[in-house]
Scaffold this motif. Structure first.
Motif, PDB file in Angstrom:
ATOM      1  N   ARG A 262       0.838  -1.207   0.000  1.00 50.39           N
ATOM      2  CA  ARG A 262       0.000   0.000   0.000  1.00 50.39           C
ATOM      3  C   ARG A 262       0.871   1.255   0.000  1.00 50.39           C
ATOM      4  O   ARG A 262       0.559   2.257  -0.652  1.00 50.39           O
ATOM      5  CB  ARG A 262      -0.931  -0.014   1.216  1.00 50.39           C
ATOM      6  N   GLU A 265       2.079   1.807  -3.459  1.00 53.98           N
ATOM      7  CA  GLU A 265       0.965   2.280  -4.268  1.00 53.98           C
ATOM      8  C   GLU A 265       0.748   3.777  -4.060  1.00 53.98           C
ATOM      9  O   GLU A 265       0.509   4.528  -5.029  1.00 53.98           O
ATOM     10  CB  GLU A 265      -0.289   1.488  -3.881  1.00 53.98           C
ATOM     11  N   GLY A 364      -3.064  -3.724  -9.552  1.00 53.54           N
ATOM     12  CA  GLY A 364      -3.851  -4.890  -9.216  1.00 53.54           C
ATOM     13  C   GLY A 364      -3.006  -6.049  -8.836  1.00 53.54           C
ATOM     14  O   GLY A 364      -3.460  -7.171  -8.781  1.00 53.54           O
ATOM     15  N   ARG A 624     -10.583  -4.312   1.903  1.00 54.89           N
ATOM     16  CA  ARG A 624     -10.397  -3.590   0.633  1.00 54.89           C
ATOM     17  C   ARG A 624     -11.717  -3.445  -0.113  1.00 54.89           C
ATOM     18  O   ARG A 624     -11.978  -2.435  -0.766  1.00 54.89           O
ATOM     19  CB  ARG A 624      -9.359  -4.302  -0.222  1.00 54.89           C
ATOM     20  N   ARG A 645      -7.380  -6.101  -6.221  1.00 50.73           N
ATOM     21  CA  ARG A 645      -6.304  -5.443  -5.478  1.00 50.73           C
ATOM     22  C   ARG A 645      -5.612  -6.374  -4.482  1.00 50.73           C
ATOM     23  O   ARG A 645      -4.455  -6.146  -4.146  1.00 50.73           O
ATOM     24  CB  ARG A 645      -6.856  -4.229  -4.740  1.00 50.73           C
TER      25      ARG A 645
END
Length: 757
Positions: A262, A265, A364, A624, A645
């Motif tokens: 995360r 990301e 993804g 999520r 994800r």
């Protein structure tokens, strides 16, 4: 609680863990070094038993017999081979007599007796080539082990014309403990490098790959220190060390994967390191916290059982889960603050001609690269939801069929056959089992208290001897107001007939107080204790899990789905345990000896551990999905988005944890092998079947009802639950009108609320 307050709380936590990252890491290094010192030698302080109920009648009888009649409870056996002369040869008898006297003179050894003293048929092999010297080593498991280590070299091997081997329960336990510690070291040497390679494959970056490994090592070393402290207070099973290693590495990898992915990301979205850490803690960090709580609750449920074998796994599991979560939520953010974009450094995939693709929003995959809205996990979710009834029925039916062998489970107790065939203690027990008369190890002792006349003892003995499952009754041996009888059953040590005989002996009236012990009696009491407390343990797991998942989602149905589907995911594990380890399929390939039963406490342990790990992955996926649903209010799109994800992330984490468990499963001790391989299977089935097929199918079938909650519970969740902020109005209204959307790809995957941190 308002969103402003929620944001300020998270912001405060972010500032706390990132204010002085270098100081935080230095403090962690010092604490870890102290943990290495504090936890050193913890394995030597652990026990290898703990299957009995300390409050049971059999435990009371065992302690009373040890106190009043030490010779009735031998735990040390010297198998004497006469070397072709026969045990009745005068020279053999003289040499054996001197050996017996030497053993009786050792400190900590009582109740020494031998065939040459008693001429008891049970102490002489049927072919006359071997006989036994029996004794009891007194003290705790640790003290008995130390005594055995001291005296065994003096008696093992050639003694004049005799050849002596050391066996008995104390030798079995001691050898099992030593083998487990050796196997654990080997498992760590296997798991650590393989885990590092897999993490490099997942992340690409060697720097990012080292972070989960570091968190795992901190958790393992910290737990060893905790267990070392607990051994000062109570007994802890050596088997718990295996769980420490497996969960320490596995959960650290899970949590770090989720957080690092995360964080990367967020960096790919163009935010700076501090804001990326803040958003990561607000989303992935909160998920990690809830995941850790669900796993800890599943493991804590074992505290309700009286056997210290099970309680030990609760001690180790709770400690390692909380330490792994703490390290992931405190140390990892500090490291990420210092690394920033350098977390993507050292792309080792270039060595293989596969450079890292540039990470961009819409990620993804588990490694930060673009898979696009038509990626594999997104396509899988869309396909499953288009054919939801078919996938739901087929998957559930398949899992139930895989679990059917468990209907034929037979519960037993661990014995020497847990050890490898070359282990000395097992060789001795095998010789006794095959070459000596009666049912070695299967005898039952009946303790009589309160005093009685010779006629009353004789009457009781005759009535017991007349029971259909009794082969022979020896005794009584009388000392003051105490006496004991040895009852030899017709059947095997722990078969159903012998267990029934235990209950018959306890029901047999006598002129004195009686209590029964022996292998079968301990098993009967252990089964009763587990059966009595199992509903409470299951209730704790279910109720707390339902509450935690509700606080995470605000839904009534999702927590029920999570509990039901997690339980269903364990069927393959339980079916395989019976099919392989009880019935003996694949025993030659795996290298163990099937005993025809499963140790009573193992299914409870495996359920608690595997259920907790399943919830771990379930929370990752649900959180999520919930985050996207709060943002968009589109139910089907949120399910596809969530699986897209997290699908690669959960699969990678499951594969890594399975590798760790398989490494544990390479143990030469059967129960440890069963634990490792069984949980590895459960983890893989949960991640690759339940999360990817059953969950999206069921969520499609439940539709708009998935997010429903009655008004009072909605208000409770608004006040005490978790919200990621930026909720869609439909979601805030209870989710009853936000379930539209197509079954196609997720659009706008890169859009994300930017609530201040």
């Amino acid at each position: 609680m308002s969103e402003v307050n929620r944001g300020s709380r998270v912001g405060g936590w972010t500032r706390f863990v990132t204010a002085r990252p270098r100081l935080s890491l230095l403090a962690a290094l010092v604490i870890t070094a102290l943990a290495v010192f504090a936890g050193s030698g913890v394995g030597d302080r652990m026990g290898s038993g703990g299957w009995e109920d300390p409050a049971a009648s059999s435990t009371y009888a065992t302690k009373a017999l040890e106190r009043e009649f030490p010779a009735s409870q031998p735990n040390l056996l010297l198998l004497v081979d006469a070397g072709g002369k026969g045990v009745d040869d005068p020279s053999v008898a003289a040499e054996a007599g001197r050996l017996t006297e030497r053993l009786a003179a050792e400190d900590g050894v009582v109740g020494v007796g031998s065939y040459w003293q008693t001429r008891a048929p049970a102490l002489r092999a049927e072919d006359g080539g071997e006989a036994l010297i029996a004794a009891r080593i007194v003290g705790t498991e640790k003290e008995a082990g130390e005594t055995l280590e001291r005296i065994a070299p003096e008696f093992r091997g050639t003694q004049g014309s005799l050849d002596v081997s050391v066996g008995g329960p104390v030798a079995v336990r001691h050898e099992m403990q030593a083998i487990i510690q050796d196997d654990l070291l080997r498992a760590e040497l296997i798991a650590l490098p393989v885990t590092l390679v897999l993490l490099v494959m997942v992340f690409g970056s060697a720097i990012a790959a080292l972070l989960p490994l570091g968190i795992g090592i901190v958790a393992i070393l910290g737990t060893n220190a905790v267990l070392r402290g607990i051994t000062e207070i109570t007994d802890v099973s050596v088997f718990a060390q295996n769980l420490t290693t497996a969960l320490g590495l596995g959960l650290a990898v899970d949590y770090a994967l989720f957080i690092v992915r995360r964080f990367r990301e967020e960096l790919a979205e163009g935010v700076d390191a501090r804001d990326a850490v803040g958003t990561t803690l607000r989303t992935a960090g909160r998920t990690v916290l809830f995941s850790a709580l669900t796993v800890a609750v599943s493991l804590a449920a074992m505290m309700v059982f009286p056997q210290y074998f099970l309680r030990s796994f609760a001690y180790a599991g709770i400690a390692v889960v909380l330490l792994a979560a703490a390290a992931a939520l405190i140390l990892l953010p500090a490291a990420l603050m210092l690394l920033g974009h350098r977390v993507n450094s050292l792309d080792l995939r270039r060595l293989f001609g596969k450079g890292r693709k540039k990470p961009v929003p819409g990620d993804g995959t588990a490694d930060g690269t673009v898979e696009g809205t038509s990626g594999g996990w997104g396509r899988t979710a869309a396909l499953v939801m288009r054919r939801a009834p078919l996938f739901a029925v087929a998957t559930a039916t398949g899992l139930v069929l895989l679990g059917l062998p468990f209907l034929g489970v037979k519960f037993g107790t661990a014995d020497d056959r847990q050890l490898p065939s070359s282990a000395e203690a097992r060789v001795v027990q095998e010789d006794i089992r095959s070459g000596f008369p009666g049912s070695p190890g299967g005898g039952l002792e009946v303790l009589g208290e309160g005093g009685a006349t010779a006629a009353e003892y004789a009457d009781y003995r005759d009535r017991v001897a007349a029971l259909p499952d009794v082969l022979r009754v020896d005794g009584p041996v009388v000392s003051g107001d105490h006496a004991y009888f040895t009852v030899l059953p017709r059947g095997e040590a722990v078969d159903q007939d012998t267990q029934r005989l235990v209950r018959e002996l306890r029901a047999e009236p006598a002129a004195f107080d009686t209590s029964v012990t022996g292998t079968a009696a301990v098993l009967v009491d252990s089964k009763d204790a587990i059966g009595d407390r199992l509903p409470l343990a299951a209730g704790i797991i279910v109720v707390v899990t339902l509450l935690l998942v509700f606080l995470l989602t605000g839904s009534v149905l999702i927590p029920i789905q999570a509990v039901a589907l997690n339980a269903l995911s364990l069927t393959a594990m339980f079916g395989a345990v019976v099919w392989v380890f009880q019935d003996g399929h694949l025993s030659g390939f795996l290298g163990f000896t099937p005993t025809g039963d499963i140790e009573t406490t193992l299914p409870v342990l495996m359920f608690c551990v595997a259920f907790g790990l399943s919830m771990d992955y379930g929370v990752f996926l649900i959180s999520r999905i919930k985050e996207e649903y709060d943002r968009s209010g589109d139910h089907e799109r949120s399910v596809i988005f969530g699986l897209q994800r997290t699908g690669g992330l959960i699969t990678a984490a499951a594969v890594i944890l399975a590798v760790v468990m398989v490494a544990i499963g390479t143990s030469r001790v059967t129960n440890t092998m069963m634990l490792g391989l069984g949980i590895a299977l459960a983890v893989v089935m949960d991640a690759m079947v339940v999360r990817s097929l059953l969950v999206p199918a069921v969520m499609k079938l439940t539709g708009r009802a998935t997010w429903w909650a009655p008004g009072p519970l909605r208000r409770f969740h608004d006040r005490f639950g978790v919200s990621e902020g930026g909720s869609h109005p439909a979601a805030l209204a209870g989710g009853t009108d936000g379930t539209g959307g197509s079954e196609g790809a997720v659009s706008g995957a890169g859009e994300r609320d930017k609530v201040g941190v």
